[in-house]
Design a protein around this motif. Structure first.
Motif, PDB file in Angstrom:
ATOM      1  N   LYS A 170      42.993  41.300  28.067  1.00 45.72           N
ATOM      2  CA  LYS A 170      41.737  41.709  27.428  1.00 45.72           C
ATOM      3  C   LYS A 170      41.061  40.523  26.750  1.00 45.72           C
ATOM      4  N   LYS A 171      41.843  39.682  26.121  1.00 57.30           N
ATOM      5  CA  LYS A 171      41.287  38.502  25.446  1.00 57.30           C
ATOM      6  C   LYS A 171      40.639  37.559  26.447  1.00 57.30           C
ATOM      7  N   LYS A 172      41.292  37.365  27.598  1.00 52.44           N
ATOM      8  CA  LYS A 172      40.747  36.476  28.621  1.00 52.44           C
ATOM      9  C   LYS A 172      39.509  37.075  29.280  1.00 52.44           C
ATOM     10  N   LEU A 173      39.494  38.406  29.463  1.00 50.86           N
ATOM     11  CA  LEU A 173      38.353  39.054  30.095  1.00 50.86           C
ATOM     12  C   LEU A 173      37.143  39.152  29.163  1.00 50.86           C
ATOM     13  N   SER A 174      37.361  39.037  27.850  1.00 53.48           N
ATOM     14  CA  SER A 174      36.254  39.171  26.900  1.00 53.48           C
ATOM     15  C   SER A 174      35.192  38.098  27.105  1.00 53.48           C
ATOM     16  N   VAL A 175      35.563  37.015  27.804  1.00 58.42           N
ATOM     17  CA  VAL A 175      34.589  35.968  28.111  1.00 58.42           C
ATOM     18  C   VAL A 175      33.592  36.462  29.154  1.00 58.42           C
ATOM     19  N   PHE A 176      34.038  37.372  30.034  1.00 61.50           N
ATOM     20  CA  PHE A 176      33.209  37.816  31.159  1.00 61.50           C
ATOM     21  C   PHE A 176      32.637  39.221  30.969  1.00 61.50           C
ATOM     22  N   THR A 213      44.466  48.119  35.473  1.00 55.97           N
ATOM     23  CA  THR A 213      43.135  48.705  35.590  1.00 55.97           C
ATOM     24  C   THR A 213      42.273  48.256  34.420  1.00 55.97           C
ATOM     25  N   VAL A 214      41.009  48.027  34.710  1.00 57.97           N
ATOM     26  CA  VAL A 214      40.035  47.633  33.697  1.00 57.97           C
ATOM     27  C   VAL A 214      38.910  48.662  33.704  1.00 57.97           C
ATOM     28  N   ASN A 215      38.709  49.318  32.577  1.00 54.18           N
ATOM     29  CA  ASN A 215      37.649  50.322  32.442  1.00 54.18           C
ATOM     30  C   ASN A 215      36.627  49.834  31.418  1.00 54.18           C
ATOM     31  N   SER A 216      35.375  49.770  31.847  1.00 52.58           N
ATOM     32  CA  SER A 216      34.316  49.238  30.985  1.00 52.58           C
ATOM     33  C   SER A 216      33.165  50.219  30.893  1.00 52.58           C
ATOM     34  N   GLU A 217      32.365  50.071  29.813  1.00 50.94           N
ATOM     35  CA  GLU A 217      31.154  50.882  29.674  1.00 50.94           C
ATOM     36  C   GLU A 217      30.214  50.634  30.858  1.00 50.94           C
ATOM     37  N   ASN A 218      30.197  49.399  31.289  1.00 50.59           N
ATOM     38  CA  ASN A 218      29.414  49.024  32.470  1.00 50.59           C
ATOM     39  C   ASN A 218      30.341  49.051  33.680  1.00 50.59           C
ATOM     40  N   TYR A 219      30.307  50.165  34.426  1.00 47.57           N
ATOM     41  CA  TYR A 219      31.248  50.383  35.527  1.00 47.57           C
ATOM     42  C   TYR A 219      31.225  49.243  36.539  1.00 47.57           C
ATOM     43  N   GLU A 220      30.043  48.799  36.921  1.00 50.78           N
ATOM     44  CA  GLU A 220      29.918  47.782  37.966  1.00 50.78           C
ATOM     45  C   GLU A 220      30.525  46.444  37.544  1.00 50.78           C
ATOM     46  N   SER A 221      30.445  46.117  36.271  1.00 58.93           N
ATOM     47  CA  SER A 221      30.983  44.834  35.808  1.00 58.93           C
ATOM     48  C   SER A 221      32.507  44.785  35.885  1.00 58.93           C
ATOM     49  N   ALA A 222      33.164  45.954  35.900  1.00 57.74           N
ATOM     50  CA  ALA A 222      34.635  45.996  35.946  1.00 57.74           C
ATOM     51  C   ALA A 222      35.182  46.075  37.360  1.00 57.74           C
ATOM     52  N   ILE A 223      34.306  46.339  38.341  1.00 55.99           N
ATOM     53  CA  ILE A 223      34.761  46.502  39.732  1.00 55.99           C
ATOM     54  C   ILE A 223      35.541  45.289  40.252  1.00 55.99           C
ATOM     55  N   PRO A 224      35.094  44.038  40.010  1.00 54.41           N
ATOM     56  CA  PRO A 224      35.837  42.891  40.562  1.00 54.41           C
ATOM     57  C   PRO A 224      37.277  42.773  40.056  1.00 54.41           C
ATOM     58  N   TYR A 225      37.598  43.458  38.951  1.00 56.25           N
ATOM     59  CA  TYR A 225      38.937  43.339  38.367  1.00 56.25           C
ATOM     60  C   TYR A 225      39.830  44.538  38.708  1.00 56.25           C
ATOM     61  N   ILE A 247      51.552  36.259  37.780  1.00 53.90           N
ATOM     62  CA  ILE A 247      50.798  37.035  38.765  1.00 53.90           C
ATOM     63  C   ILE A 247      49.465  36.330  38.989  1.00 53.90           C
ATOM     64  N   GLU A 248      48.825  36.651  40.111  1.00 51.13           N
ATOM     65  CA  GLU A 248      47.481  36.140  40.393  1.00 51.13           C
ATOM     66  C   GLU A 248      46.490  37.272  40.183  1.00 51.13           C
ATOM     67  N   PHE A 249      45.621  37.106  39.176  1.00 49.15           N
ATOM     68  CA  PHE A 249      44.673  38.160  38.834  1.00 49.15           C
ATOM     69  C   PHE A 249      43.255  37.721  39.175  1.00 49.15           C
ATOM     70  N   PRO A 250      42.467  38.600  39.812  1.00 48.28           N
ATOM     71  CA  PRO A 250      41.116  38.205  40.227  1.00 48.28           C
ATOM     72  C   PRO A 250      40.246  37.764  39.052  1.00 48.28           C
ATOM     73  N   GLY A 251      39.597  36.629  39.242  1.00 44.40           N
ATOM     74  CA  GLY A 251      38.694  36.122  38.228  1.00 44.40           C
ATOM     75  C   GLY A 251      39.368  35.328  37.131  1.00 44.40           C
ATOM     76  N   LEU A 252      40.677  35.532  36.937  1.00 43.02           N
ATOM     77  CA  LEU A 252      41.391  34.832  35.871  1.00 43.02           C
ATOM     78  C   LEU A 252      42.440  33.871  36.410  1.00 43.02           C
ATOM     79  N   GLY A 253      42.792  33.995  37.679  1.00 49.80           N
ATOM     80  CA  GLY A 253      43.779  33.099  38.276  1.00 49.80           C
ATOM     81  C   GLY A 253      45.199  33.462  37.885  1.00 49.80           C
TER      82      GLY A 253
END
Length: 263
Positions: free
Chosen positions: A123-129, A56-68, A100-106
């Protein structure tokens, strides 16, 4: 009075046998002699092939975390019709190569990593997005161990906190029966490369708490051997069954012969 020495000898033998058998019962014997200041690394489970993960990915911007945060709808049958329940998180099956295959990161290699290590990597890989503060949480949903042999409730148990030691596993199974050998426990473990290992464990020995096998890995199997009493009872039971069967056959033959000769 003449029988007194014989009776004392028998009593002494019974007392000695009782003390000897008692020494095989308590766990963690001579614990006062072990080094209590010895420091061991805190156990943290490592991800293995065929593990099922939720991420699970929880972000301050809820919509930006939905794809993950992929979800799946569960379809259930009720009264001859299909009912779709609330969506649940998608689980990720770790393949034989630890990926594993993870959305957006492959493709992500998580095999051999601990929970915290995999979280930091994602988290390090997602920090780009994702900008701002966000949290990644990884959980193993199929962390299970099997306890079998001379225990009260042999079964496969799911461990929710991803950490369980030998005694906790036995407690889940209702502890050893009176026929279980405390010094005859075997740990069966399969590693990610396919190799297998059988490790003997002695629960009477207090030093087991410092054993590298004290904490169980997911999919471990604990087997408790029966003691001599159980083996002897089993032999007596089998012999009794055979004796009764043979006696029944002989009685039937005798009855048949008696009826024939009577005529």
């Amino acid at each position: 009075m003449k029988r007194l020495p014989s009776l004392l000898t028998v009593a002494l033998l019974l007392t000695t046998a009782s003390c000897s058998s008692y020494k095989q019962v308590p766990y963690l014997q001579n614990s006062e002699s072990i080094d209590t200041k010895q420091v061991t690394e805190l156990y943290d489970a490592r991800i293995q092939p065929k593990d099922l993960l939720t991420i699970t990915v929880n972000s301050e911007n809820y919509e930006s975390a939905i794809p993950y945060n992929l979800t799946v709808a569960t379809v259930q049958s009720a009264a001859n019709r299909s009912v779709t329940s609330q969506p649940t998180l998608q689980t990720y099956l770790v393949d034989n190569d630890g990926n594993i295959e993870f959305p957006g990161l492959g493709t992500l290699h998580v095999g051999g990593l601990t929970k915290s290590e995999s979280e930091e990597m994602i988290k390090k890989k997602l920090s780009v997005f994702l900008k701002g503060n966000f949290i990644v949480n990884v959980r193993m949903v199929n962390y299970k161990i099997t306890v079998t042999g001379e225990v009260a409730r042999p079964n496969t148990y799911t461990v929710s906190n991803e950490k369980v030691n030998v005694f906790e596993a036995l407690a889940l199974a209702g502890d050893l029966t009176i026929y279980g050998r405390r010094d005859g426990v075997k740990l069966l473990r399969e590693y990610s490369d396919g190799t297998k290992q059988i490790v003997p464990l002695n629960l009477n020995d207090a030093n087991i708490i410092y054993s590298p096998y004290y904490y169980l890995q997911q999919n471990d199997v604990l087997y408790v051997e029966p003691n001599q009493t159980k083996a002897q009872n089993s032999e007596i039971g089998n012999m009794t069954t055979i004796w009764f069967s043979a006696t029944s056959v002989l009685v039937s033959l005798a009855s048949l012969l008696f009826n024939i000769l009577k005529r």
